[in-house]
Scaffold this motif. Structure first.
Motif, short mmCIF file in Angstrom:
data_model
loop_
_atom_site.label_atom_id
_atom_site.label_comp_id
_atom_site.label_asym_id
_atom_site.label_seq_id
_atom_site.Cartn_x
_atom_site.Cartn_y
_atom_site.Cartn_z
N GLN A 45 0.83 -1.20 0.00
CA GLN A 45 0.00 0.00 0.00
C GLN A 45 0.87 1.26 0.00
N GLN A 46 2.00 1.20 0.69
CA GLN A 46 2.91 2.34 0.66
C GLN A 46 3.44 2.57 -0.74
N LEU A 47 3.74 1.48 -1.46
CA LEU A 47 4.16 1.64 -2.85
C LEU A 47 3.08 2.35 -3.67
N LYS A 48 1.82 1.92 -3.48
CA LYS A 48 0.72 2.54 -4.22
C LYS A 48 0.60 4.02 -3.87
N ASP A 49 0.69 4.32 -2.58
CA ASP A 49 0.55 5.72 -2.16
C ASP A 49 1.67 6.58 -2.73
N LEU A 50 2.87 6.07 -2.72
CA LEU A 50 3.98 6.85 -3.26
C LEU A 50 3.85 7.03 -4.77
N ARG A 51 3.40 5.97 -5.47
CA ARG A 51 3.20 6.10 -6.91
C ARG A 51 2.12 7.13 -7.20
N ARG A 52 1.06 7.11 -6.39
CA ARG A 52 -0.02 8.11 -6.60
C ARG A 52 0.49 9.52 -6.36
N VAL A 53 1.28 9.71 -5.31
CA VAL A 53 1.81 11.05 -5.03
C VAL A 53 2.69 11.53 -6.17
N ASP A 88 5.48 -2.94 -9.75
CA ASP A 88 4.64 -3.09 -8.56
C ASP A 88 3.63 -4.22 -8.76
N SER A 89 3.10 -4.30 -9.95
CA SER A 89 2.12 -5.36 -10.22
C SER A 89 2.78 -6.74 -10.12
N PRO A 133 20.35 -4.20 2.68
CA PRO A 133 21.35 -3.49 1.88
C PRO A 133 20.83 -3.22 0.50
N PRO A 134 21.47 -2.33 -0.27
CA PRO A 134 20.98 -1.99 -1.62
C PRO A 134 20.86 -3.23 -2.47
N PRO A 135 19.77 -3.36 -3.19
CA PRO A 135 19.54 -4.58 -3.98
C PRO A 135 20.56 -4.73 -5.10
N HIS A 136 20.95 -5.95 -5.32
CA HIS A 136 21.88 -6.20 -6.42
C HIS A 136 21.55 -7.48 -7.17
N GLN A 137 20.46 -8.15 -6.76
CA GLN A 137 20.13 -9.38 -7.44
C GLN A 137 18.72 -9.36 -8.01
N SER A 138 17.89 -8.38 -7.63
CA SER A 138 16.50 -8.40 -8.06
C SER A 138 16.38 -7.92 -9.50
N GLY A 139 15.39 -8.43 -10.19
CA GLY A 139 15.14 -7.99 -11.56
C GLY A 139 13.98 -7.05 -11.69
N TYR A 140 13.42 -6.62 -10.56
CA TYR A 140 12.22 -5.78 -10.63
C TYR A 140 12.56 -4.33 -10.94
N TYR A 141 13.57 -3.79 -10.29
CA TYR A 141 13.83 -2.36 -10.38
C TYR A 141 15.23 -2.08 -10.90
N LYS A 142 15.71 -2.85 -11.84
CA LYS A 142 17.00 -2.56 -12.45
C LYS A 142 16.97 -3.07 -13.90
N GLN A 143 18.07 -2.81 -14.59
CA GLN A 143 18.10 -3.19 -15.99
C GLN A 143 18.01 -4.70 -16.12
N GLN A 144 17.30 -5.10 -17.13
CA GLN A 144 17.11 -6.54 -17.35
C GLN A 144 18.32 -7.12 -18.09
#
Length: 887
Positions: free
Chosen positions: A456-464, A524-525, A876-887
């Motif tokens: 929900q925080q993600l949604k609120d921040l995206r809306r803002v 987010d989805s 720590p800062p993400p370095h393995q996720s594929g959601y919010y970085k270059q594919q």
């Protein structure tokens, strides 16, 4: 109802006994000891210990002359002299032997029969006599306190406890050694020291009883404390009635102790009767009181020579007991009609000791004394070193055996998975430590149930962010519409550049922001889908406690011989026996170390005239019984482990332990997978939160630039309208700056100094350069001071528009144009590049975006308020996720 407890006479008894000190003949310690050192060592060594010899001489002289009559000073003198004697014993062999200090003879007189004396040529008589006198002085200190007050009785009790400790120390450490000589006295015997210890404890407990009465404690408590007083007096009386004390003490001593023991037994019966009366146990009350009356009647027959105070106390107590007895008998005859038991059938009265002898080891410890520290015989030092090595070797060998036995137990139990399987059967099984810590960390961070609120925080921040983007775009579009309206109205006379050409840079940024927001929404989805898809997997992490989600070791559904309980019971009993053996091993090792700590054979080495080997053999034999106990313990453990192995085999077969282990490991893997998935989702959410927060800063910055641009354009618009109107009216513009409003407007980010020689027409009112009510949009950040781009004449010159814009198209780009890029919406930070030399609106162009990516680290500090969501990431800062970085 019971009678008043304050009428008891024992509490007012103030007659107690103190011990007189032993007397001694004067002896000169200085000359014999100095001559010994000068002869066996050297004159130089004798000179080195001169001060210590003088101190020792002074202590013995003060002991004989008693220069300070105060009891505390006398106590300190005896303690210091005893410590000095301990130092003398370890360095000076005093005996009739020609090679020893053979000119010293100690003479002491009996404390109870002063005509008897003991004379010995060893230090043991001297040490034992000093300890006796120390206990005597403590007893005199106890008798000196005023026991009419609570504090006085407490201090007296402490003094008697210290006296008991002194006599106990005498009995355990010096009496036997002092009795070995040809000449000795009864007062230093083991029997006498033990009797005096019990007598002092009785008087200390009696002081506690008097304070208990004064505080108004319950009859039951008073009865227990009183009974213990009587028991201590009874133990002292038993010692006085047998040899060698029976013919040594005056008759008054025996009478005193007899009366006190009877008095406090009867006092305990009286107090117990009060408690029984309250409970309406009348029959036992009558029996207790009759027993007390019988004892008091009998003891008065042998009270000749007793102190008047004790006889008065006995008489008063007897009156109280008879009164309560008469009342109880009447009530029983009229109301209760209970059968009264005989006194001999009654159980012993309960007792509770409130005192024990003071430990004197620390008080009399001479190990820290520096007297004669430099004087150690060479042969004794070498012999002591050799003996110490022998003892250390014994302790090291036995300690290794104990450690190996404990390690063997640990390994064998781990192989059999005990006691874990028993705990699992009882429902007390726990996760492995590392896995349990990981689960607790997940639960502390909110667990799977807390992911919804973070989504929900993600949604609120995206809306803002979306709202900020729309507000900024509408602000620029409104200004562009107004500019187009005036351009249509004035035609070619409206010479300033179109808004779309000046806002191209801002529009590009807004388009990139919109594209990134769109991609972020897709990320987010994906996160939301991942949470839904794996909610069942992660649900196990919400279990509290987590052990409740584990499989349990269940009993078999069907049993043919019904012996499950017997198997489990025998296995648990064997495990308890194994635990007991382990505790015994720890105790045996401590016993070895404690025995070594107390093992000081230096005095024996110094006084020994025979072979050191014989002495070593005899002393080392002290450790044999502990070594035997260790061997028996290890052997018993080996047999017990074999028994446990067989019992565990039966247990595993009955309860299908292999299937349980497989199920348990499967649960472990499920928990590990749930933790990994939770952390992955948690990292992605935190990455998204960080992205939205930093993007909000960037949009807020661009919005502020847009506000500044719109404000400046509004001011230009008003002035240009006035110029165009004057031009239409035929007015002269010669006073204007050369080339003003000739279409040379800068693009966003360029600056040119504007001439400050502008003249105005005095016939028209001056138009203010900045009026808040004429801005095209509300100020998004009122708290931020705005820098006007046009200033009044008295202010310094300000930038103007002096360059042609770049050849961009007249139409503004779409508001949410997504630039073509293959990057994910939340890219990693990129290296900041130096912005172009041109500037827009009097401040540097926004440097944070290069290509389609947002560079959070290159963001310029803004005076706008902080975003509404600032959520620090716990990971720590993400370095393995594929959601919010270059594919």
């Amino acid at each position: 109802m019971a009678g008043s407890t304050s009428s008891s006479a024992a509490g007012s008894t103030n007659i107690m006994l103190a011990i007189f000190e032993k007397k001694a003949n004067t002896v000169d310690l200085y000359r014999p000891l100095r001559n010994y050192v000068a002869f066996h060592y050297s004159e130089r060594e004798a000179q080195n210990i001169e001060d210590d010899l003088q101190t020792l001489k002074q202590l013995r002289s003060d002991l004989d002359r008693n220069p300070d009559p105060s009891l505390p000073s006398r106590r300190d003198l005896l303690q210091n002299y005893f410590k000095a004697l301990c130092q003398v014993e370890t360095r000076f062999p005093i005996s009739p032997d020609p090679d020893h200090v053979n000119s010293l003879t100690f003479v002491w007189f009996d404390a109870f029969k002063p005509k008897l004396k003991a004379s010995q040529q060893n230090i043991h008589l001297e040490k034992a006599s000093v300890l006796f006198n120390l206990g005597a002085v403590y007893s005199q200190i106890g008798l000196s306190y005023d026991r009419n007050s609570v504090d006085g009785r407490r201090q007296a009790s402490h003094a008697f406890i210290a006296a008991a400790g002194s006599f106990a120390f005498l009995r355990d450490n010096a009496s036997m050694k002092a009795s070995i000589g040809n000449s000795t006295t009864v007062d230093l015997s083991v029997e006498c020291a033990g009797m005096l210890e019990k007598l002092m404890l009785a008087q200390a407990q009696e002081c506690v009883f008097e304070n208990t009465i004064a505080k108004g404690s319950t009859p039951g408590v008073c009865a227990k404390i009183s009974r213990q007083v009587g028991l201590y007096y009874e133990e002292a009386l038993a010692a006085l009635n047998v040899a060698p004390l029976s013919q040594h003490f005056d008759k008054s001593w025996i009478v005193h102790v007899q009366l006190k023991s009877a008095l406090f037994y009867s006092e305990a019966c009286y107090r117990c009767g009060l408690e029984l009366h309250e409970k309406e146990e009348i029959a036992e009350e009558i029996a207790r009181l009759r027993s007390a009356v019988s004892v008091l009647t009998e003891i008065k027959k042998s009270s000749k020579g007793a102190a008047v105070q004790i006889l008065d106390a006995i008489s008063k107590l007897e009156v109280n007991i008879n009164r309560n007895l008469e009342r109880a008998v009447k009530e029983n005859d009229r109301v209760y009609l209970m059968r009264v038991p005989s006194p001999s059938s009654l159980s012993p009265l309960p007792a509770f000791s409130m005192v024990k002898p003071m430990p004197m080891n620390e008080v009399l410890d001479a190990s820290k004394e520096k007297m004669f520290a430099s004087l150690v015989p060479d042969n004794s030092a070498k012999a002591l070193s050799r003996y110490t090595e022998m003892v250390d070797d014994i302790i090291r060998t036995q300690a290794e055996k104990l450690q190996q036995a404990s390690e063997l137990t640990r390994v064998r139990l781990k192989e059999m998975e005990l006691p874990d399987s028993i705990l699992a059967l009882e429902g007390n099984f726990t996760l492995p430590t590392n896995l349990k810590e990981d689960v607790e960390a997940v639960q502390i961070s909110g667990g799977p149930a807390g992911l919804e609120s973070e989504l929900q925080q993600l949604k609120d921040l995206r809306r803002v962010n979306q709202e900020l983007l729309v507000q900024t775009e509408e602000l620029l579009q409104k200004e562009a519409r107004e500019d187009a309206q005036f351009r249509s109205q004035f035609g070619t006379k409206w010479t300033r550049p179109q808004s779309s050409t000046l806002t191209k840079n801002l529009q590009d940024r807004l388009n990139r922001f919109a594209g990134n927001l769109k991609q972020a929404a897709e990320s987010d989805s994906r996160i939301e889908r991942s949470v839904r898809e794996h909610s069942a997997l992660m649900a196990i992490l919400d279990a509290r406690p987590i052990e409740s989600a584990l499989p349990s070791l269940a009993r078999p559904i069907m049993s043919f011989d019904q012996n499950e309980d017997a198997v489990v019971g025998s296995l648990k009993q064997s495990l308890r026996q194994l635990e007991t053996l382990g505790a015994q091993r720890a105790g045996l090792e401590d016993m070895l170390k404690e025995m070594k700590r107390k093992d000081d054979i230096l005095p024996k080495l110094m006084t020994s005239t025979g072979s050191y080997e014989d002495l070593f053999k005899k002393e080392v034999a002290k450790y044999d019984h502990i070594c035997e106990d260790i061997a028996q313990n290890i052997e018993a453990q080996e047999q017990l482990l074999l028994q446990i192995q067989a019992q565990n085999d039966d247990f595993s077969a009955i309860f299908n332990l292999e299937d349980y282990k497989a199920s348990r490991e499967k649960s472990y893997k499920q928990i590990e997978a749930a933790i990994a998935k939770f952390r992955e989702i948690k990292d992605n959410i935190n990455e998204g939160l960080k992205f939205y927060v930093t993007l909000q800063d960037a949009i807020t910055n661009v919005k502020q630039q847009s506000n500044d641009f719109v404000m400046t354009r509004n001011i230009q618009c008003r002035e240009m309208i006035e110029d165009v109107q004057r031009q239409v009216a035929g007015l002269s513009f010669q006073d204007k700056n050369n080339g003003a409003y000739n279409g040379n407007y800068p693009s966003v980010g360029n600056q040119n100094p504007r001439s400050n020689t502008q003249q105005t027409d005095p016939s028209r009112p001056q138009t203010p350069y900045y009026q808040p009510d004429q801005r095209s949009d509300t100020q998004t950040n009122p708290s931020r001071p705005q820098t006007p781009y046009y200033q009044s004449a008295e202010q310094p010159p300000v930038p103007a528009y002096g360059h042609h814009p770049p050849p961009y198209g007249h139409q503004p780009p779409p508001p949410y144009q997504i630039p073509p890029t293959s990057a994910a919406p939340y890219p990693p930070p990129q290296v900041h590049q130096q912005p172009p030399a041109s500037h827009e609106y009097g401040q540097p162009a926004y440097p944070g975006w290069r290509g389609p990516y947002y560079n959070a680290h290159a963001q310029q500090p803004a005076s706008a308020p902080r975003p509404p969501y600032t959520i620090p990431s716990p990971y720590p800062p993400p370095h393995q996720s594929g959601y919010y970085k270059q594919q």
